[in-house]
Scaffold this motif. Sequence first.
Motif, PDB file in Angstrom:
ATOM      1  N   GLY A  51      47.140  32.085  32.572  1.00 53.57           N
ATOM      2  CA  GLY A  51      46.219  30.979  32.753  1.00 53.57           C
ATOM      3  C   GLY A  51      45.588  30.750  33.900  1.00 53.57           C
ATOM      4  N   LEU A  52      44.936  29.596  34.095  1.00 56.83           N
ATOM      5  CA  LEU A  52      44.201  29.263  35.336  1.00 56.83           C
ATOM      6  C   LEU A  52      44.928  28.303  36.057  1.00 56.83           C
ATOM      7  CD1 LEU A  52      41.389  29.005  36.403  1.00 56.83           C
ATOM      8  CD2 LEU A  52      40.859  27.253  35.068  1.00 56.83           C
ATOM      9  N   VAL A  53      44.768  28.599  37.535  1.00 55.13           N
ATOM     10  CA  VAL A  53      45.689  27.679  38.490  1.00 55.13           C
ATOM     11  C   VAL A  53      44.710  28.027  39.632  1.00 55.13           C
ATOM     12  CG1 VAL A  53      46.796  29.866  39.293  1.00 55.13           C
ATOM     13  CG2 VAL A  53      47.909  27.564  39.564  1.00 55.13           C
ATOM     14  N   GLN A  54      44.754  27.007  40.451  1.00 57.88           N
ATOM     15  CA  GLN A  54      43.917  26.720  41.796  1.00 57.88           C
ATOM     16  C   GLN A  54      44.761  27.827  42.611  1.00 57.88           C
ATOM     17  OE1 GLN A  54      43.736  22.422  42.760  1.00 57.88           O
ATOM     18  NE2 GLN A  54      41.785  22.524  41.685  1.00 57.88           N
ATOM     19  N   ALA A  55      44.157  27.985  43.830  1.00 57.81           N
ATOM     20  CA  ALA A  55      44.811  28.945  45.016  1.00 57.81           C
ATOM     21  C   ALA A  55      45.764  28.117  45.593  1.00 57.81           C
ATOM     22  CB  ALA A  55      43.684  29.363  45.791  1.00 57.81           C
ATOM     23  N   GLY A  56      46.699  28.616  45.721  1.00 56.73           N
ATOM     24  CA  GLY A  56      47.938  28.122  46.169  1.00 56.73           C
ATOM     25  C   GLY A  56      49.254  27.745  45.285  1.00 56.73           C
ATOM     26  N   GLY A  57      48.740  27.708  44.161  1.00 53.15           N
ATOM     27  CA  GLY A  57      49.581  27.370  42.810  1.00 53.15           C
ATOM     28  C   GLY A  57      50.501  28.255  42.588  1.00 53.15           C
ATOM     29  N   SER A  58      51.000  28.153  41.266  1.00 53.50           N
ATOM     30  CA  SER A  58      52.204  29.093  40.830  1.00 53.50           C
ATOM     31  C   SER A  58      52.062  29.218  39.135  1.00 53.50           C
ATOM     32  CB  SER A  58      53.675  28.600  41.014  1.00 53.50           C
ATOM     33  OG  SER A  58      53.796  28.430  42.480  1.00 53.50           O
ATOM     34  N   LEU A  59      52.352  30.134  38.830  1.00 51.31           N
ATOM     35  CA  LEU A  59      52.616  30.777  37.439  1.00 51.31           C
ATOM     36  C   LEU A  59      53.763  31.455  37.075  1.00 51.31           C
ATOM     37  CD1 LEU A  59      48.987  31.635  36.496  1.00 51.31           C
ATOM     38  CD2 LEU A  59      50.221  29.598  35.650  1.00 51.31           C
ATOM     39  N   ARG A  60      54.479  31.479  36.047  1.00 49.66           N
ATOM     40  CA  ARG A  60      55.765  32.221  35.820  1.00 49.66           C
ATOM     41  C   ARG A  60      55.186  33.141  34.464  1.00 49.66           C
ATOM     42  NH1 ARG A  60      61.478  31.066  33.215  1.00 49.66           N
ATOM     43  NH2 ARG A  60      62.726  32.416  34.603  1.00 49.66           N
ATOM     44  N   LEU A  61      55.194  34.410  34.515  1.00 44.51           N
ATOM     45  CA  LEU A  61      54.802  35.320  33.318  1.00 44.51           C
ATOM     46  C   LEU A  61      56.171  35.783  32.590  1.00 44.51           C
ATOM     47  CD1 LEU A  61      51.970  37.632  34.832  1.00 44.51           C
ATOM     48  CD2 LEU A  61      51.931  35.331  33.698  1.00 44.51           C
ATOM     49  N   SER A  62      55.814  35.970  31.656  1.00 41.16           N
ATOM     50  CA  SER A  62      57.307  36.331  30.635  1.00 41.16           C
ATOM     51  C   SER A  62      56.918  37.413  29.861  1.00 41.16           C
ATOM     52  CB  SER A  62      57.886  35.338  29.792  1.00 41.16           C
ATOM     53  OG  SER A  62      58.404  34.246  30.513  1.00 41.16           O
ATOM     54  N   CYS A  63      57.784  38.512  29.659  1.00 44.90           N
ATOM     55  CA  CYS A  63      57.614  39.670  28.942  1.00 44.90           C
ATOM     56  C   CYS A  63      58.897  39.809  28.292  1.00 44.90           C
ATOM     57  CB  CYS A  63      57.219  40.996  29.827  1.00 44.90           C
ATOM     58  SG  CYS A  63      57.121  42.503  28.787  1.00 44.90           S
ATOM     59  N   THR A  64      58.550  39.904  26.806  1.00 40.73           N
ATOM     60  CA  THR A  64      60.030  39.903  25.884  1.00 40.73           C
ATOM     61  C   THR A  64      59.749  41.210  25.145  1.00 40.73           C
ATOM     62  OG1 THR A  64      60.354  37.432  25.819  1.00 40.73           O
ATOM     63  CG2 THR A  64      61.220  38.667  24.277  1.00 40.73           C
ATOM     64  N   ALA A  65      60.975  42.066  25.238  1.00 33.77           N
ATOM     65  CA  ALA A  65      61.077  43.170  24.483  1.00 33.77           C
ATOM     66  C   ALA A  65      61.791  42.943  23.062  1.00 33.77           C
ATOM     67  CB  ALA A  65      61.473  44.290  25.370  1.00 33.77           C
ATOM     68  N   SER A  66      61.196  43.775  22.113  1.00 35.15           N
ATOM     69  CA  SER A  66      61.810  43.927  20.920  1.00 35.15           C
ATOM     70  C   SER A  66      61.830  45.057  20.095  1.00 35.15           C
ATOM     71  CB  SER A  66      61.337  42.602  19.883  1.00 35.15           C
ATOM     72  OG  SER A  66      60.099  42.942  19.494  1.00 35.15           O
ATOM     73  N   GLY A  67      62.776  45.619  19.391  1.00 30.29           N
ATOM     74  CA  GLY A  67      62.717  46.671  18.546  1.00 30.29           C
ATOM     75  C   GLY A  67      63.795  47.715  19.237  1.00 30.29           C
ATOM     76  N   ARG A  68      63.510  48.856  19.288  1.00 32.84           N
ATOM     77  CA  ARG A  68      64.675  49.608  19.779  1.00 32.84           C
ATOM     78  C   ARG A  68      64.729  49.730  21.250  1.00 32.84           C
ATOM     79  NH1 ARG A  68      65.431  56.027  17.441  1.00 32.84           N
ATOM     80  NH2 ARG A  68      67.582  56.389  18.304  1.00 32.84           N
ATOM     81  N   PRO A  69      65.943  49.323  21.837  1.00 30.96           N
ATOM     82  CA  PRO A  69      65.953  49.246  23.220  1.00 30.96           C
ATOM     83  C   PRO A  69      66.400  50.774  23.720  1.00 30.96           C
ATOM     84  CG  PRO A  69      67.892  48.231  22.378  1.00 30.96           C
ATOM     85  CD  PRO A  69      67.043  48.680  21.124  1.00 30.96           C
ATOM     86  N   PHE A  70      66.244  50.829  25.087  1.00 33.52           N
ATOM     87  CA  PHE A  70      66.336  51.889  25.686  1.00 33.52           C
ATOM     88  C   PHE A  70      67.887  51.708  26.434  1.00 33.52           C
ATOM     89  CE2 PHE A  70      62.669  53.633  24.862  1.00 33.52           C
ATOM     90  CZ  PHE A  70      61.914  53.480  25.361  1.00 33.52           C
ATOM     91  N   SER A  71      68.673  52.597  26.736  1.00 32.10           N
ATOM     92  CA  SER A  71      70.189  52.429  27.268  1.00 32.10           C
ATOM     93  C   SER A  71      69.718  52.217  28.838  1.00 32.10           C
ATOM     94  CB  SER A  71      71.052  53.289  27.003  1.00 32.10           C
ATOM     95  OG  SER A  71      70.752  54.445  27.465  1.00 32.10           O
ATOM     96  N   THR A  72      68.656  53.048  29.487  1.00 34.81           N
ATOM     97  CA  THR A  72      68.499  52.821  30.832  1.00 34.81           C
ATOM     98  C   THR A  72      66.840  52.808  30.742  1.00 34.81           C
ATOM     99  OG1 THR A  72      68.134  55.387  31.126  1.00 34.81           O
ATOM    100  CG2 THR A  72      70.252  53.993  31.699  1.00 34.81           C
ATOM    101  N   TYR A  73      66.433  51.712  31.757  1.00 33.34           N
ATOM    102  CA  TYR A  73      64.992  51.640  31.568  1.00 33.34           C
ATOM    103  C   TYR A  73      64.452  51.114  32.928  1.00 33.34           C
ATOM    104  CZ  TYR A  73      66.417  46.642  30.992  1.00 33.34           C
ATOM    105  OH  TYR A  73      67.279  45.582  31.065  1.00 33.34           O
ATOM    106  N   ALA A  74      63.264  50.906  33.052  1.00 36.97           N
ATOM    107  CA  ALA A  74      62.606  50.271  34.123  1.00 36.97           C
ATOM    108  C   ALA A  74      61.276  49.501  33.565  1.00 36.97           C
ATOM    109  CB  ALA A  74      62.335  51.138  35.398  1.00 36.97           C
TER     110      ALA A  74
END
Length: 123
Positions: free
Chosen positions: A10-33
């Motif tokens: 989104g849009l935020v002023q300098a000094g502000g905060s945002l929290r991004l999320s990334c959700t994975a679905s489907g066939r997972p890996f047993s080891t991952y980065a």
Amino acid sequence: QVQLVESGGGLVQAGGSLRLSCTASGRPFSTYAMGWFRQVPGKDRDIVAGIAWRGTTYYKDSVKGRFTISKDNAGNTVFLQMNSLKPEDTAVYFCAVVKSSYVYTRDDVYDYWGQGTQVTVSS
């Protein structure tokens, strides 16, 4: 196949905060980065932060002390808490996953990518 969906930009002023999320679905890996990358027009995609399945983290120097990467207990969602945002943090942010226990800084080794979310920091 693994699907990644980012949210939280989104849009935020300098000094502000945002929290991004990334959700994975489907066939997972047993080891991952998972990594968060960002890209501005005319430049290459650049890693911002990464986290391995065991919890090892990596941060780009310019975001150390301002950004925090974390994941939920199930390992399906990765978060990027961004504080003290600066105009130079403006970019499209992408999350990506690689079948490895190592956080790579190169983007060409990652197996799956999200669609990206725009972060705009105004001065």
